[in-house]
Design an enzyme around this catalytic site. Structure first.
Site, PDB file in Angstrom:
ATOM      1  N   LEU A 209      18.479 -23.834 -52.341  1.00 52.00           N
ATOM      2  CA  LEU A 209      17.281 -23.451 -51.585  1.00 52.00           C
ATOM      3  C   LEU A 209      17.218 -24.168 -50.241  1.00 52.00           C
ATOM      4  O   LEU A 209      16.845 -23.577 -49.220  1.00 52.00           O
ATOM      5  CB  LEU A 209      16.027 -23.753 -52.407  1.00 52.00           C
ATOM      6  CG  LEU A 209      15.812 -22.891 -53.659  1.00 52.00           C
ATOM      7  CD1 LEU A 209      14.728 -23.494 -54.540  1.00 52.00           C
ATOM      8  CD2 LEU A 209      15.443 -21.459 -53.262  1.00 52.00           C
ATOM      9  N   LYS A 288       5.928 -30.217 -50.365  1.00 50.03           N
ATOM     10  CA  LYS A 288       5.836 -29.647 -49.010  1.00 50.03           C
ATOM     11  C   LYS A 288       6.841 -28.511 -48.878  1.00 50.03           C
ATOM     12  O   LYS A 288       8.018 -28.683 -49.144  1.00 50.03           O
ATOM     13  CB  LYS A 288       6.121 -30.733 -47.974  1.00 50.03           C
ATOM     14  CG  LYS A 288       6.291 -30.234 -46.546  1.00 50.03           C
ATOM     15  CD  LYS A 288       6.767 -31.352 -45.629  1.00 50.03           C
ATOM     16  CE  LYS A 288       7.204 -30.839 -44.275  1.00 50.03           C
ATOM     17  NZ  LYS A 288       7.771 -31.907 -43.417  1.00 50.03           N
ATOM     18  N   ASP A 293      10.922 -25.738 -39.702  1.00 43.31           N
ATOM     19  CA  ASP A 293      10.042 -26.573 -38.886  1.00 43.31           C
ATOM     20  C   ASP A 293      10.616 -26.740 -37.487  1.00 43.31           C
ATOM     21  O   ASP A 293      11.534 -27.526 -37.263  1.00 43.31           O
ATOM     22  CB  ASP A 293       9.866 -27.951 -39.552  1.00 43.31           C
ATOM     23  CG  ASP A 293       8.933 -28.854 -38.745  1.00 43.31           C
ATOM     24  OD1 ASP A 293       8.189 -28.325 -37.896  1.00 43.31           O
ATOM     25  OD2 ASP A 293       8.944 -30.072 -38.980  1.00 43.31           O
ATOM     26  N   SER A 298       4.574 -29.138 -30.274  1.00 46.61           N
ATOM     27  CA  SER A 298       5.287 -30.416 -30.082  1.00 46.61           C
ATOM     28  C   SER A 298       6.740 -30.190 -30.509  1.00 46.61           C
ATOM     29  O   SER A 298       7.217 -30.727 -31.513  1.00 46.61           O
ATOM     30  CB  SER A 298       4.636 -31.521 -30.910  1.00 46.61           C
ATOM     31  OG  SER A 298       3.252 -31.644 -30.616  1.00 46.61           O
ATOM     32  N   LYS A 300      10.561 -29.760 -31.379  1.00 44.91           N
ATOM     33  CA  LYS A 300      11.657 -30.685 -31.649  1.00 44.91           C
ATOM     34  C   LYS A 300      12.793 -30.461 -30.649  1.00 44.91           C
ATOM     35  O   LYS A 300      12.931 -29.362 -30.092  1.00 44.91           O
ATOM     36  CB  LYS A 300      12.210 -30.465 -33.064  1.00 44.91           C
ATOM     37  CG  LYS A 300      11.275 -30.825 -34.204  1.00 44.91           C
ATOM     38  CD  LYS A 300      11.932 -30.514 -35.536  1.00 44.91           C
ATOM     39  CE  LYS A 300      11.021 -30.835 -36.708  1.00 44.91           C
ATOM     40  NZ  LYS A 300      10.840 -32.279 -36.889  1.00 44.91           N
ATOM     41  N   ASP A 311      13.302 -28.300 -44.525  1.00 50.22           N
ATOM     42  CA  ASP A 311      12.041 -29.042 -44.508  1.00 50.22           C
ATOM     43  C   ASP A 311      11.128 -28.627 -45.658  1.00 50.22           C
ATOM     44  O   ASP A 311      10.022 -29.144 -45.789  1.00 50.22           O
ATOM     45  CB  ASP A 311      11.327 -28.843 -43.161  1.00 50.22           C
ATOM     46  CG  ASP A 311      10.412 -30.005 -42.812  1.00 50.22           C
ATOM     47  OD1 ASP A 311      10.692 -31.136 -43.250  1.00 50.22           O
ATOM     48  OD2 ASP A 311       9.412 -29.782 -42.103  1.00 50.22           O
ATOM     49  N   GLU A 372       3.235 -31.826 -39.272  1.00 52.86           N
ATOM     50  CA  GLU A 372       2.551 -30.709 -39.924  1.00 52.86           C
ATOM     51  C   GLU A 372       2.580 -30.774 -41.443  1.00 52.86           C
ATOM     52  O   GLU A 372       1.688 -30.260 -42.113  1.00 52.86           O
ATOM     53  CB  GLU A 372       3.161 -29.387 -39.452  1.00 52.86           C
ATOM     54  CG  GLU A 372       4.384 -28.894 -40.200  1.00 52.86           C
ATOM     55  CD  GLU A 372       5.590 -29.826 -40.097  1.00 52.86           C
ATOM     56  OE1 GLU A 372       6.435 -29.829 -41.004  1.00 52.86           O
ATOM     57  OE2 GLU A 372       5.696 -30.571 -39.096  1.00 52.86           O
ATOM     58  N   ARG A 374       2.019 -33.080 -43.551  1.00 53.92           N
ATOM     59  CA  ARG A 374       0.854 -33.759 -44.147  1.00 53.92           C
ATOM     60  C   ARG A 374      -0.386 -32.870 -44.140  1.00 53.92           C
ATOM     61  O   ARG A 374      -1.285 -33.050 -44.958  1.00 53.92           O
ATOM     62  CB  ARG A 374       0.611 -35.085 -43.424  1.00 53.92           C
ATOM     63  CG  ARG A 374       0.272 -35.004 -41.965  1.00 53.92           C
ATOM     64  CD  ARG A 374       0.551 -36.292 -41.221  1.00 53.92           C
ATOM     65  NE  ARG A 374       1.987 -36.507 -41.053  1.00 53.92           N
ATOM     66  CZ  ARG A 374       2.507 -37.582 -40.453  1.00 53.92           C
ATOM     67  NH1 ARG A 374       1.719 -38.527 -39.965  1.00 53.92           N
ATOM     68  NH2 ARG A 374       3.809 -37.706 -40.339  1.00 53.92           N
TER      69      ARG A 374
END
Length: 529
Positions: A209, A288, A293, A298, A300, A311, A372, A374
């Site tokens: 996965l 999560k 991501d 913001s 990366k 992620d 994100e 969290r």
């Protein structure tokens, strides 16, 4: 009698030394008439390090039995090949027995290696996993479709090494490595072997996965894949919750991340009812599930951004652990919760400085849209409190700061419960997939609650200082349960060459530790009754 130089030449013709962690093909010289992919099976046998440099080979029970079968030729050849095999070395022999055209002898290290208090793992088990993995890969390089594996005194660890070591994601390649099926050599430890296969296949599911491209594992495809894996279990219910349900549950923090992408969010909810009493308080896993991501507004850096397909490692490991628990029929109830979405930049995405409201009513100032995960976990953790949980354990590839702190050596664990920590720690010693306790000091809480516009900020006010700790402190603001643990798995997300029984790629860690932890909890419940 052969002269020493002739013996050495003969030995070189029949064997070749290779480093234990080496991934190069086992192309040792083969006898005339031998061809790759020929019939029969491969065989992996273990040998212990000699206490003396000039000592005789110390075979396992299976090794001794095979040596007797070939009239002592295996032991003789090993002695001709030089010093006794140490941990980290293997030798390949061809033509010893008609049923096994190639035999790989693997160095297991010290015979009585046990728990290493300095390393915080069972060294003997790790040695077996590593040795068996490289032995099986060498059989694979010889294109032999089946390999029998010496249990090496611990069939579960041997099976884990074999199944983990042979796994490679090559779904989208035209040229694939030959499939090799590992089997137990003998029948004395078949139950332990099968348990090891199940543990390893669970981790391999998480690896699959995590490794798959983000356009192949979208939120809905992730959920459907897990649902398919659990479809055959009558005591498992899978709920794939759509965006409308997430809105009804007032998960504003989760939705604020998801709105930046055209892929709709999914909240995956799994109920495994393995306990005799289905009303027993469950263990709740939360993962999560950011299937890609980009960092959002913001953004990366582009270098390495492709790795952010993994992620969703937290969701992958907790869901794979539940699939494994169901396969093992563990006698406890487990609930799995996985908020799934992408974090993308768009005209609808969160902007730095935006304020969103979580399920428990707390407001969050989004100072960095790349923090994100969290936000997803905040709402999922609030929801987890609906189930009268025995314990809540969340896993997330949450912070680069955790990778800086621990690297790939161990998962960082932040917990408010010493009881929970002890169970996780003891489980990790057995699996070799280690954990390390990190602080949940009030010192870090103040850095996220001292916020100008909202109740909490999604980053600490001192920016990068203690980033993994301030992230955990943020999550703690959404937890009231007395037994909660946050596992930051960012550092163990991928493997380069650190874990010798895993190939390069996404690691699926710490799936086996989560399974072993659940098994220990189920045993506790049984003993208490």
């Amino acid at each position: 009698m052969l002269l020493p130089c002739v013996r050495r030449v003969a030995a070189r013709r029949l064997s070749r030394d290779l480093p234990l962690a080496c991934g190069c093909p086992a192309q040792g010289p083969a006898p005339r008439g031998y061809s790759r992919g020929a019939g029969g099976k491969g065989l992996v046998l273990g040998v212990y390090s000699s206490e003396k440099d000039d000592g005789a080979a110390q075979f396992t029970s299976a090794g001794d039995a095979f040596d007797r079968l070939v009239s002592g030729k295996l032991r003789e050849l090993l002695s001709l090949c030089g010093p006794p095999l140490k941990k980290g070395k293997t030798r390949i022999f061809h033509g010893l027995h008609q049923d096994f055209p190639s035999v790989v002898v693997v160095g297991l290290g010290k015979k009585n290696a046990g728990v290493n208090d300095q390393e915080n793992w069972n060294e003997g088990k790790e040695n077996i996993r590593a040795a068996v993995a490289v032995g099986c890969r060498q059989i694979q390089d010889l294109e032999i479709p089946c390999v029998e594996v010496d249990p090496c005194g611990d069939a579960q660890s041997a099976a884990e090494g074999a199944v983990l070591g042979l796994h490679e994601y090559n779904e989208l390649k035209q040229k694939k490595k030959p499939i090799v099926t590992p089997q137990l050599h003998g029948s004395a430890e078949s139950e332990a072997w099968q348990k090891g296969v199940i543990y390893a296949e669970g981790q391999n599911l998480a690896r699959y996965l995590m490794e798959a491209p983000a356009n192949y594992i979208t939120p809905i495809k992730f959920a459907e894949h897990i649902e398919q894996k659990l479809r055959s279990f009558s005591n498992v219910k899978v709920h794939i919750r759509p965006e409308s349900w997430i809105t009804t549950e007032q998960m504003g923090a989760f939705l604020s991340v998801a709105k930046g992408s055209t892929e709709p969010p999914i909240f995956l909810e799994i109920h495994y009812l393995g306990a005799a009493n289905t009303d027993d308080s469950p263990l709740v896993f939360v993962g999560k599930g950011v299937t890609f991501d980009s960092g959002g507004i913001s953004l990366k850096p582009s270098s390495g951004m492709d790795a952010m397909r993994a992620d969703m490692g937290g969701a992958a490991t907790i869901c794979s652990a539940i699939v494994t628990a169901a396969t093992l029929n563990l006698p406890l109830n487990i609930i799995g919760l996985a908020p799934l979405c992408e974090n993308m930049p768009s005209g609808k995405a969160n902007k730095p400085g935006d304020v969103v409201r979580a399920k428990n009513g707390k407001t969050i100032q989004v100072d960095n849209t790349d923090a994100e995960g969290r936000l997803l976990l905040a709402d999922a953790l609030c929801y987890a409190h609906n189930f009268n949980a025995r314990a809540i354990v969340n896993a997330a590839t949450l912070t680069g700061a955790m990778d800086v702190a621990l690297g790939s050596a161990a998962t960082g664990v932040f917990t408010n419960s010493s009881w929970l920590w002890t169970h996780l720690y003891e489980a990790s010693i057995l699996t070799g997939d280690r954990v390390w306790r990190m602080p949940l000091f009030e010192h870090y809480t103040k850095q996220v609650t001292d916020c100008p516009l909202a109740d909490v900020s999604n980053v600490g006010k001192y920016s990068r200082a203690g980033g993994a700790c301030t992230a955990a402190a943020f999550l703690k603001e959404f937890v009231t349960a007395s037994h909660w643990a946050h596992l930051d798995i960012a550092g163990v997300m991928s493997n380069k060459d650190e874990v010798p029984y895993l190939r390069k790629g996404m690691a699926g860690r710490p799936t086996r530790t989560l399974v072993e932890f659940a098994a220990r909890l189920s045993q506790d419940s049984h003993n208490a009754k």
